[in-house]
Design a protein around this motif. Structure first.
Motif, PDB file in Angstrom:
ATOM      1  N   PRO A 554       5.053  -3.998 -10.538  1.00 56.21           N
ATOM      2  CA  PRO A 554       5.670  -2.927  -9.740  1.00 56.21           C
ATOM      3  C   PRO A 554       5.074  -1.568 -10.030  1.00 56.21           C
ATOM      4  N   ALA A 555       4.675  -1.333 -11.290  1.00 57.24           N
ATOM      5  CA  ALA A 555       4.129  -0.022 -11.633  1.00 57.24           C
ATOM      6  C   ALA A 555       2.854   0.222 -10.873  1.00 57.24           C
ATOM      7  N   ASN A 556       2.022  -0.823 -10.857  1.00 61.45           N
ATOM      8  CA  ASN A 556       0.766  -0.681 -10.137  1.00 61.45           C
ATOM      9  C   ASN A 556       1.024  -0.498  -8.641  1.00 61.45           C
ATOM     10  N   LEU A 557       2.019  -1.264  -8.130  1.00 62.47           N
ATOM     11  CA  LEU A 557       2.367  -1.109  -6.723  1.00 62.47           C
ATOM     12  C   LEU A 557       2.746   0.338  -6.426  1.00 62.47           C
ATOM     13  N   ARG A 558       3.493   0.879  -7.355  1.00 58.38           N
ATOM     14  CA  ARG A 558       3.978   2.250  -7.162  1.00 58.38           C
ATOM     15  C   ARG A 558       2.838   3.248  -7.154  1.00 58.38           C
ATOM     16  N   LEU A 559       1.942   3.052  -8.098  1.00 56.26           N
ATOM     17  CA  LEU A 559       0.805   3.966  -8.187  1.00 56.26           C
ATOM     18  C   LEU A 559       0.007   3.935  -6.901  1.00 56.26           C
ATOM     19  N   VAL A 560      -0.318   2.679  -6.421  1.00 49.49           N
ATOM     20  CA  VAL A 560      -1.133   2.594  -5.210  1.00 49.49           C
ATOM     21  C   VAL A 560      -0.377   3.182  -4.001  1.00 49.49           C
ATOM     22  N   GLU A 561       0.891   2.914  -3.989  1.00 48.42           N
ATOM     23  CA  GLU A 561       1.667   3.492  -2.899  1.00 48.42           C
ATOM     24  C   GLU A 561       1.509   5.009  -2.892  1.00 48.42           C
ATOM     25  N   GLU A 562       1.589   5.631  -4.086  1.00 50.69           N
ATOM     26  CA  GLU A 562       1.475   7.080  -4.182  1.00 50.69           C
ATOM     27  C   GLU A 562       0.105   7.547  -3.737  1.00 50.69           C
ATOM     28  N   ILE A 563      -0.904   6.769  -4.186  1.00 49.69           N
ATOM     29  CA  ILE A 563      -2.261   7.188  -3.819  1.00 49.69           C
ATOM     30  C   ILE A 563      -2.451   7.094  -2.306  1.00 49.69           C
ATOM     31  N   VAL A 564      -2.004   5.914  -1.750  1.00 45.45           N
ATOM     32  CA  VAL A 564      -2.202   5.722  -0.313  1.00 45.45           C
ATOM     33  C   VAL A 564      -1.417   6.799   0.480  1.00 45.45           C
ATOM     34  N   ALA A 565      -0.283   7.193  -0.126  1.00 41.84           N
ATOM     35  CA  ALA A 565       0.532   8.163   0.577  1.00 41.84           C
ATOM     36  C   ALA A 565      -0.174   9.517   0.708  1.00 41.84           C
TER      37      ALA A 565
END
Lengths: 679, 207
Positions: A554-565
C-alpha cells in the motif's frame, strides 16, 4: 667274530683270512678226527678180526685134539697186543675152552660166546667174534675184546688239532700280514690320492693302476671320475666367474639405480619443499580468505548497522509526521522531511555502493568507455562536495589542467572522483585543505591527485586500505561510511584500465592518485546526451490516459498515486494482486501498466506473459517497478518484454521519464493499429 | 677148568643122538679123565675105557687128515676119497665108519677100509696100526714106507720104527707124537698147526 668292528681294510683282510683258516682247520680237524676214529675203529676191527681168524686157525688143532695148553699158549700171544683186553676160545658146544685177560685190565671175557659173528662195538670196547671152522666143521669160537681208547684218541686228536690250528693260524696270520698288502696297497694308494685330491683340490692327480683286477678297474673308474670332476670343476669355476661378473654388473646397475634413487629423492625433496611452499601459500590464501570472510561477516553486521541508522531517522521522523495528534508546526515538518530525505539518500548511496561492489565482484559491471572531459567532471564534483567542505571550513583547491580528456565511463569516473573527494573532506581536519590536481603523467596517461591534510595513514593502514570492508579504524567514528567505497573505487579504476594508489604521512596528510588513459575527442558523448534529452521532451503533456498499477504494497501504491497525481490527464487504476490486475487490464485496456514483480498469486513476470498472449493487451507497454534490483533481474525483466525496468526506491524523475516514454509508445501503437470499437 | 662130577656120562642120549665128532671126543676125553682120576679099572670098566679110547682115537684118525697134505699121486682122482685103513681093529673101524658119515676132509669124502694082516696097502692114505700089532710093527711100517701113507701107531717106539704119528697117553689123556722126517720121506707134508698140537715132534732121528 666282530669283523664289522675292525676298522681298517688291512685288519678286515687279516680277520677274514684268520677266520677262514680257523673254520677250515676246525672243519678239517673234526672231519679228519672223525675219519681217523672211524678208520681206527675199522682198522682195529679188521685187525682183531684177522687176529681172531688167525687165532682160530692156529687154535683149531687145539680144539680138534683137546689141547687146552695149546689154546692158552696161543691166547697168551695176545699180550703183545695191548689193545686187546680180554680174549676167549669156546668149544663148539659153547663152553669156555681157554681165556685170556690183559694184565693191565681187569676185564674178563664172557663165559658164553656171543651168538653173532663179527665185530660189535659196545661203548669204548670192541668185541670181535669169530667161528673156528675146519673143513666145513665148526670147531669153536674165538672172542676178542679190545679197548677202543676213544678218550685218549680224542684228546690226542684235540691236541694235534689245536696245535695244528695254532700253527696254521700263526702261519696264516704272517702270510696274511704280508699278502694283504697286495690287495690293500693299491686301495690305500688310491685312498691317499683321494685324500690329497680332497685336501689340495688338485683334480689333476691320478691313481696308479697296479693290476688288472677289480682294484685296477676301481682305479680306472676312480681316475675317470677324477677326470669328470676336474672337467666339471673347470666348468663350475667358469660358471662362477660368469656369475661373479654378472654380480658385478648387477652391483653397478644397483649403484646406478641407487644414484637415480638419490636423484629421485632429491627431486622428491624439492617437490616436497615446493608443495610445502604452496601449502604455506594455500594456508596464507586460506587465512586471507578466512579473514575476508570474517571481514564480510563484520561487513554484514556493520551494514546492518549502517542501514538501520538512516532507517531509524526515516521511520522515526515519518512516525512523527504521521501522528495527527501531535501539534507540529510547519517549519518542523519541513525539517523532519529534510531529515527523512537526507537519511533516505544516504541509504540509497549505501545500497548503490553495495550493488556496485556486488557487480564489480561478480564481474557483471559493464562500463562504456569514452573520452570524458576531466574539467567537467571536476566541476560537477566540486558542486557536490563544496557544501560539505564549506561546512567544515575546508578549502578546496582545484589545480587541474583544462582540456584534459581521459578514456573512462563518465558516470563511474565521477563516482570515483566524488568518493575520493568526499573522503578527503570527510577525514580532513576542520579548516584543512584539499588539493585536486590533474596532469599528464607520461605521454599516454593522465594523473589525478587528491591531497588532504588529514591525520594520515600508517603503514598498517596503508596495507589494508584497498581491502574490502575495512574502515581504517573509523568503524566506531562519527563519519558515516560503508567501508567499501575505496574498494569499489579501486575496482572501477582497474576496470577502466587505470591505476589507483596513495602515499600518506601520519600527521601531514594523504595523497590519492589515479592514472587513466588519455583520450582525445569528447564530442560523441555530448551528442548522446543531447539525443536523450530530445526524446524526453517529446512527451505530449495534457492528454488523458489510463495507467494501471499492480502492487500489493500500500505504501508504494500511495507513493505512485501521489506522483501520478502530479501529472494532469492521467487516470490511475490500482490492483492488489496479479489476478485482479489482469482483470482490470482486460477490462480497461490502459495505455500503460506499472507492474510489481513480487506479487501474491500470479507474479509480475507471469502476468506479463499472460498479457502478451492476449491480443487485447498484447501491445500495452508494461513498466516493471520492483525492488529486484540485481543486474540479472533487470536483464531478465527486459528480455521478458518489460518496456522499462525501474528499481525501487523510485526516482521520481526517472519514473516520470519512463512513464512518458511508455505513453508515447502507447500513442504511437494506437495510431498504427485500427481503433477498436470500444475506443 | 673145573670138571663137574660124572653127571655128563650118565646122559648118553643127547650125545648119541648128535653124532658129532667133537662131542664124542670130548665125551671120551672126559671119561678118560674120569677113569684116570678114579684110578680104578675093573674088567667092565676096562672095556668101557677101551671103547672110549677107541672112539677118541677114531676121531683123531680122521681129523689128522685135515692137517696133512698128500702128494697128488696119492689120489687117483681129484675127488677121490681119503682112504683110512684100520688094521685088525673092527670095533674102531666101525666106530670110525659111523663117525665119518657125511664128513669130508679137504673136499674129499672119507672111506674106511678094514684091513687084515697081509692086505695090500695100495690106495690107502691113512693106516692105523693098533697096539695089537706092535710085535710086528716094524714090518708093517716098512711095508708102508716110502708110500704116501700117514701111519698112525700106538707103540712106544713106533716113531723109531718108521711111524709117522704115534698115540701117547700123557697124564691120562691121549696125546700124540709126530715124526716129521718120516713124513717127509713119505712125501707127506704135515701142518705146523698139527705139529704145534703134538706132544712131541721128532725131526732128525733116523730109524
Amino acid at each position: 667274530m666282530t669283523l664289522v668292528r675292525l676298522h681298517t681294510l688291512r685288519h678286515k683282510l687279516i680277520g677274514i683270512v684268520l677266520a677262514t683258516t680257523l673254520v677250515a682247520l676246525a672243519l678239517a680237524t673234526v672231519l679228519i678226527g672223525a675219519y681217523n676214529l672211524r678208520a681206527h675203529h675199522r682198522n682195529l676191527a679188521a685187525s682183531l678180526t684177522a687176529q681172531a681168524e688167525l687165532l682160530g686157525y692156529m687154535t683149531a688143532p687145539a680144539l680138534s685134539f683137546d689141547d687146552k695148553g695149546l689154546a692158552e699158549t696161543n691166547l697168551g700171544l695176545l699180550r703183545l697186543q695191548p689193545d686187546v683186553m680180554a680174549a676167549a676160545i669156546y668149544t663148539a658146544q659153547g663152553r669156555l675152552f681157554a681165556s685170556y685177560a690183559s694184565p693191565s685190565s681187569h676185564a674178563a671175557p664172557p663165559t658164553i660166546p656171543p651168538e653173532t659173528e663179527g665185530a660189535l662195538t659196545d661203548g669204548a670196547t670192541l668185541g670181535v667174534t669169530r667161528r673156528i671152522v675146519n673143513d666145513g666143521e665148526v670147531l669153536g669160537t674165538v672172542y676178542l675184546q679190545a679197548d677202543l681208547r676213544l678218550l685218549e684218541r680224542l684228546l690226542d686228536l684235540l691236541g694235534i688239532g689245536s696245535f695244528v690250528t695254532l700253527l696254521a693260524m700263526l702261519v696264516a696270520y704272517l702270510m696274511a700280514l704280508r699278502l694283504q698288502r697286495v690287495v690293500t696297497r693299491p686301495i690305500l694308494k688310491m685312498a691317499a690320492v683321494a685324500r690329497e685330491v680332497v685336501e689340495q683340490r688338485d683334480y689333476s692327480r691320478r691313481a696308479e693302476k697296479a693290476s688288472e683286477d677289480e682294484v685296477g678297474q676301481l682305479a680306472d673308474s676312480f681316475n675317470d671320475m677324477l677326470s669328470e670332476i676336474e672337467e666339471r670343476t673347470l666348468l663350475l669355476e667358469r660358471s662362477n666367474q660368469e656369475i661373479a661378473r654378472e654380480v658385478g654388473e648387477r652391483g653397478r646397475a644397483q649403484q646406478e639405480v641407487m644414484r637415480l634413487n638419490t636423484q629421485l629423492e632429491t627431486r622428491v625433496r624439492e617437490r616436497t619443499l615446493q608443495l610445502e611452499a604452496s601449502n604455506e601459500e594455500l594456508i596464507g590464501a586460506k587465512a586471507s580468505a578466512d579473514k575476508a570472510n570474517q571481514a564480510k561477516s563484520e561487513f554484514l553486521s556493520s551494514m546492518s548497522h549502517e542501514l538501520r541508522t538512516p532507517l531509524n531517522a526515516i521511520l522515526g521522523f515519518a512516525q512523527l509526521l504521521g501522528e495527527d495528534d501531535l501539534p507540529i508546526p510547519a517549519r518542523k515538518r519541513k525539517d523532519f522531511t529534510s531529515y527523512i530525505l537526507k537519511a533516505g539518500n544516504h541509504l540509497l548511496v549505501l545500497i548503490n555502493e553495495v550493488l556496485d561492489l556486488a557487480k564489480v565482484e561478480s564481474g557483471t559491471m559493464t562500463l562504456s568507455l569514452e573520452p570524458v572531459a576531466l574539467g567537467e567532471v571536476m566541476r560537477e564534483c566540486r558542486e557536490m562536495v563544496e557544501p560539505a567542505a564549506n561546512a567544515r571550513r575546508i578549502q578546496l583547491v582545484f589545480a587541474h589542467d583544462d582540456g584534459l580528456h581521459v578514456l573512462a565511463d563518465r558516470t563511474r569516473l565521477k563516482q570515483v572522483v566524488l568518493n575520493l573527494l568526499t573522503n578527503a573532506v570527510k577525514y580532513n581536519r576542520d579548516g584543512g585543505t584539499v588539493v585536486i590536481g590533474a596532469s599528464w603523467n607520461d605521454g599516454e596517461r593522465v594523473r589525478i591527485t587528491i591531497q588532504d591534510t588529514g591525520k594520515g595513514l600508517d603503514s598498517e593502514q596503508l596495507a589494508h586500505i584497498f581491502q574490502p570492508f575495512n574502515r581504517l579504524g573509523q568503524e566506531s567514528g562519527p563519519e558515516e561510511g560503508t567501508g567499501i567505497g575505496l574498494v569499489v573505487t579501486k575496482r572501477l579504476i582497474e576496470l577502466m584500465g587505470g591505476e589507483i594508489g596513495l602515499s600518506s604521512t601520519v600527521g601531514v596528510g594523504t595523497v590519492f592518485w589515479i592514472d587513466l588513459k588519455a583520450a582525445e575527442s569528447p564530442q560523441l558523448a555530448a551528442e548522446a546526451q543531447l539525443g536523450e534529452a530530445h526524446v524526453a521532451s517529446l512527451l505530449p503533456p495534457g492528454s488523458s490516459d489510463t495507467v494501471l498499477y499492480v502492487e500489493d504494497n500500500p505504501a508504494n501504491l500511495r507513493l505512485v498515486e501521489e506522483i501520478v497525481a502530479l501529472r494532469t490527464g492521467l487516470r490511475l487504476l490500482t490492483a492488489g494482486d496479479g489476478k485482479h490486475g489482469l482483470a482490470l487490464a482486460r477490462e480497461h485496456r490502459p495505455e500503460v501498466i506499472l507492474m510489481d514483480i513480487n506479487l501474491p498469486g500470479i507474479d509480475g513476470a507471469d502476468a506479463l506473459k499472460i498479457l502478451r498472449r492476449e491480443p487485447s493487451t498484447r501491445d500495452i507497454p508494461v513498466i516493471a517497478l520492483t525492488a529486484n534490483a540485481m543486474p540479472r533481474d533487470i536483464e531478465q525483466g527486459l528480455a521478458a518484454g518489460f518496456f522499462r525496468y525501474l528499481t525501487k526506491p523510485i526516482a521520481v524523475n526517472e519514473f516520470l521519464t519512463a512513464l512518458d516514454a511508455a505513453l508515447a509508445r502507447a500513442h504511437a501503437g494506437r495510431v498504427e493499429e485500427p481503433a477498436g470499437p470500444d475506443r | 677148568m673145573k670138571r663137574t662130577g660124572g653127571s655128563t656120562p650118565v646122559r648118553p642120549g643127547p650125545f648119541s643122538q648128535r653124532f658129532g665128532a667133537l662131542p664124542a671126543r670130548a665125551f671120551a676125553t672126559l671119561c678118560l679123565a674120569l677113569c684116570v682120576a678114579t684110578g680104578q679099572a675093573s674088567r667092565a670098566e676096562s672095556d668101557a675105557f677101551d671103547s672110549i679110547e677107541s672112539r677118541v682115537k677114531a676121531a683123531y684118525l680122521y681129523k689128522f687128515g685135515s692137517y696133512v697134505d698128500w702128494p697128488q699121486q696119492a689120489f687117483p682122482a681129484a675127488q677121490a676119497p681119503l682112504q683110512i685103513g684100520v688094521l685088525d681093529d673092527v670095533a674102531l673101524a666101525d666106530e670110525l665108519s659111523r663117525m665119518v658119515q657125511g664128513r669130508s676132509v679137504a673136499g674129499r669124502p672119507l672111506q674106511i677100509r678094514k684091513l687084515k694082516s697081509g692086505d695090500s696097502l695100495a690106495g690107502l692114505n691113512v693106516l692105523f696100526v693098533s697096539k695089537a700089532h706092535n710085535g710086528r710093527l716094524a714090518d708093517i711100517l716098512s711095508a708102508a714106507k716110502a708110500q704116501p701113507i700117514l701111519t698112525v701107531t700106538e707103540a712106544d717106539n713106533a716113531l723109531s720104527l718108521g711111524g709117522i704119528i704115534n698115540f701117547v697117553p700123557v697124564e691120562g689123556r691121549l696125546r700124540f707124537e709126530v715124526s716129521s722126517r718120516t713124513a717127509q720121506l713119505s712125501h707127506l707134508s704135515i701142518s705146523a698147526r698139527l705139529l704145534a698140537a703134538a706132544y712131541k715132534v721128532e725131526n732128525g732121528a733116523a730109524p
